[in-house]
Design an enzyme around this catalytic site. Structure first.
Site, PDB file in Angstrom:
ATOM      1  N   ASP A  36      -6.388 -10.136  38.417  1.00  0.00           N
ATOM      2  CA  ASP A  36      -5.528  -9.926  37.253  1.00  0.00           C
ATOM      3  C   ASP A  36      -5.998 -10.866  36.142  1.00  0.00           C
ATOM      4  OD1 ASP A  36      -2.320  -8.787  36.891  1.00  0.00           O
ATOM      5  OD2 ASP A  36      -3.153 -10.156  35.411  1.00  0.00           O
ATOM      6  N   ASN A  71       5.325  -2.553  40.269  1.00  0.00           N
ATOM      7  CA  ASN A  71       6.378  -2.396  39.277  1.00  0.00           C
ATOM      8  C   ASN A  71       6.464  -0.943  38.819  1.00  0.00           C
ATOM      9  OD1 ASN A  71       6.959  -5.172  39.297  1.00  0.00           O
ATOM     10  ND2 ASN A  71       5.306  -5.586  37.851  1.00  0.00           N
ATOM     11  N   HIS A  74      -0.536   0.202  40.319  1.00  0.00           N
ATOM     12  CA  HIS A  74      -1.316  -0.936  40.808  1.00  0.00           C
ATOM     13  C   HIS A  74      -0.423  -1.783  41.690  1.00  0.00           C
ATOM     14  CE1 HIS A  74       0.385  -1.608  36.811  1.00  0.00           C
ATOM     15  NE2 HIS A  74       0.637  -2.863  37.195  1.00  0.00           N
ATOM     16  N   HIS A 103       0.214  -5.384  42.939  1.00  0.00           N
ATOM     17  CA  HIS A 103      -0.100  -6.797  42.706  1.00  0.00           C
ATOM     18  C   HIS A 103      -0.125  -7.509  44.053  1.00  0.00           C
ATOM     19  CE1 HIS A 103       1.014  -7.136  38.286  1.00  0.00           C
ATOM     20  NE2 HIS A 103       1.679  -6.039  38.577  1.00  0.00           N
TER      21      HIS A 103
HETATM   22  P1  AMP Z   1       2.517  -4.485  35.340  1.00  0.00           P
HETATM   23  O1  AMP Z   1       3.384  -5.291  34.427  1.00  0.00           O
HETATM   24  O2  AMP Z   1       3.045  -4.423  36.739  1.00  0.00           O
HETATM   25  O3  AMP Z   1       2.207  -3.126  34.776  1.00  0.00           O
HETATM   26  O4  AMP Z   1       1.172  -5.292  35.466  1.00  0.00           O
HETATM   27  C1  AMP Z   1       0.020  -5.030  34.719  1.00  0.00           C
HETATM   28  C2  AMP Z   1      -0.935  -6.132  35.035  1.00  0.00           C
HETATM   29  O5  AMP Z   1      -2.226  -5.748  34.594  1.00  0.00           O
HETATM   30  C3  AMP Z   1      -0.595  -7.458  34.348  1.00  0.00           C
HETATM   31  O6  AMP Z   1      -0.421  -8.462  35.335  1.00  0.00           O
HETATM   32  C4  AMP Z   1      -1.806  -7.712  33.464  1.00  0.00           C
HETATM   33  O7  AMP Z   1      -2.132  -9.070  33.373  1.00  0.00           O
HETATM   34  C5  AMP Z   1      -2.876  -6.908  34.154  1.00  0.00           C
HETATM   35  N1  AMP Z   1      -3.967  -6.471  33.303  1.00  0.00           N
HETATM   36  C6  AMP Z   1      -3.862  -5.830  32.103  1.00  0.00           C
HETATM   37  N2  AMP Z   1      -5.089  -5.581  31.606  1.00  0.00           N
HETATM   38  C7  AMP Z   1      -5.985  -6.059  32.496  1.00  0.00           C
HETATM   39  C8  AMP Z   1      -7.406  -6.110  32.561  1.00  0.00           C
HETATM   40  N3  AMP Z   1      -8.174  -5.602  31.577  1.00  0.00           N
HETATM   41  N4  AMP Z   1      -7.985  -6.689  33.622  1.00  0.00           N
HETATM   42  C9  AMP Z   1      -7.240  -7.205  34.617  1.00  0.00           C
HETATM   43  N5  AMP Z   1      -5.887  -7.187  34.628  1.00  0.00           N
HETATM   44  C10 AMP Z   1      -5.267  -6.625  33.586  1.00  0.00           C
END
Ligand code: AMP
Length: 112
Positions: free
Chosen positions: A30, A85, A98, A100
């Site tokens: 992340d 989420n 995704h 986490h």
């Molecule tokens: P969510 O809030 O569950 O949708 O989590 C989305 C996650 O994607 C967040 O923790 C972000 O930090 C992560 N994220 C967004 N863009 C990228 C990226 N380009 N590379 C890696 N992680 C990302």
């Protein structure tokens, strides 16, 4: 899917620190890590939210890949958290599902 940041990572258009890849899933760190270990496991198929997911095997694979990476990276025995989420109340910000995986420190519960 156009305009999906995770599809762009899968297609190699946006860089990511990849941890695992096979024909169905990809795992990468992340970019805004919330713990010493924080990576995401995503399906290569674009599925917008957990509400749209209907492939039990694929969902199970996300979890199995996450635990296998946690084992490889040496924090599985101390523990970790897997969370997916969904939509606004769940604070989903990227609309490509995704899982986490957070670990490497004592996490608190309940989450905010
Ligand atoms: P969510 O809030 O569950 O949708 O989590 C989305 C996650 O994607 C967040 O923790 C972000 O930090 C992560 N994220 C967004 N863009 C990228 C990226 N380009 N590379 C890696 N992680 C990302």
């Amino acid at each position: 899917m156009e305009n999906c940041i995770f599809c762009s990572i899968i297609e190699g258009k946006i860089p990511a620190e990849k941890l695992y890849e096979d024909d169905k899933v990809l795992a990468f760190n992340d970019v805004n890590s919330q713990a010493p270990e924080h990576f995401l496991v995503i399906p290569k198929e674009h599925i917008a939210t957990p509400n749209d997911a209907n492939d039990e095997a694929l969902l199970g694979r996300l979890s199995m890949v996450a635990s296998s990476i946690a084992k490889e990276r040496g924090f599985s025995e101390k523990g970790y958290r897997l969370v997916m989420n969904c939509n606004s109340d769940g604070c989903q910000s990227v609309f490509h599902i995704h899982l986490h995986c957070l670990g490497g420190r004592q996490l608190s519960w309940p989450p905010g």
